[in-house]
Write a protein that holds these residues in place. Sequence first.
Motif, PDB file in Angstrom:
ATOM      1  N   GLY A 151      19.841  13.387  60.493  1.00  0.00           N
ATOM      2  CA  GLY A 151      18.338  12.567  60.048  1.00  0.00           C
ATOM      3  C   GLY A 151      18.017  11.596  61.008  1.00  0.00           C
ATOM      4  N   LYS A 152      16.649  11.305  61.076  1.00  0.00           N
ATOM      5  CA  LYS A 152      16.052  10.493  61.815  1.00  0.00           C
ATOM      6  C   LYS A 152      15.738   9.099  61.433  1.00  0.00           C
ATOM      7  N   GLN A 153      16.387   8.828  60.205  1.00  0.00           N
ATOM      8  CA  GLN A 153      16.043   7.340  59.721  1.00  0.00           C
ATOM      9  C   GLN A 153      17.027   6.540  60.313  1.00  0.00           C
ATOM     10  N   GLU A 154      16.857   5.404  60.619  1.00  0.00           N
ATOM     11  CA  GLU A 154      17.777   4.600  61.170  1.00  0.00           C
ATOM     12  C   GLU A 154      18.740   3.864  60.281  1.00  0.00           C
ATOM     13  N   THR A 155      19.740   4.594  59.627  1.00  0.00           N
ATOM     14  CA  THR A 155      20.476   4.228  58.956  1.00  0.00           C
ATOM     15  C   THR A 155      22.004   4.307  59.543  1.00  0.00           C
ATOM     16  N   ASN A 183      23.358   8.041  59.195  1.00  0.00           N
ATOM     17  CA  ASN A 183      23.007   8.916  60.135  1.00  0.00           C
ATOM     18  C   ASN A 183      23.613   8.364  61.692  1.00  0.00           C
ATOM     19  N   VAL A 231      20.039  -2.951  59.815  1.00  0.00           N
ATOM     20  CA  VAL A 231      19.907  -1.789  60.589  1.00  0.00           C
ATOM     21  C   VAL A 231      20.601  -1.482  62.104  1.00  0.00           C
TER      22      VAL A 231
END
Lengths: 146, 138
Positions: free
Chosen positions: B50-54, B57, B90
Amino acid sequence: MASSAHTLTPYVGWPDDPPSTSLQIDTMLRDISGIAEANLRTIGRTIEAVRVKPLFDREAFIQHYNAWLEASCFDSLPVHMRNHDSYRAIVQMGERIVPAIAAELRRNPSFLFLALEDITGHDPVPEDAYGNLKATVDAWLAWLRK
Amino acid sequence: MHLVRKFPGLGEHPFEITSEPTRDYNCIAWAAGVNHQFWWPGVFWPKSVGKQETRENFVKAFGTKGYRVCDGPDPEEGYEKIALYELDGVPTHAAKLLPDGRWSSKLGSSNDIAHTLEALNGDQYGEPVLFLKRALQA
């Protein structure tokens, strides 16, 4: 607005052949400038008022670009790169700044391509170029040439 | 020095600049063993992640290179390790453990440096919050 009641001075110095020496060119430009200024005075205008302004302030762009490069040089996050006053100032210059951005990217590829995304709303970078800065910039420059 | 202004801890802990500045790769790519790409969601990122900055991921992204979450930063025989940094929850940075016990970081578009784990703590990257390891590659 000029009125037909004004008597303006025409330039009559056009040579039969184009000027070929720098002295001839300088003389011609000086004469034309002098006549233009005199005619503008006649109609109540100044040369400053009618001078074509540059499309953008190149010096301001370079200052913002250098400030942004220094501020963002330790960042990997595009959101951080975008969250900078100088970056926003560049984007706010709009489409008129695109040629200057392209020139800088051609000279030295950087994440300034993000500003092209934000100004144009496009992303012409093919997937196989993702993560490769040189290929990303090349894709942008090719798109801008079209 | 510019580095010490940004990372005050480098003024208190020994560090060594180990490369010239380059925009060819960044910290995440460098920690994952890649030095020709800039890894970040929205720039280059493994397709399966996934491209969320988590944190999740980033763990999955390093997982594509064989890394798994581990207990801590201490060197373990036969393993290489990565430290993941976060600021305000983040992910911001990653460093990899060197055989001599120091950590190696690519600082954005700037230099690679060898440093202590704590030396980069601060307003730029936050601090290490998670460690990953994989068996040493043959």
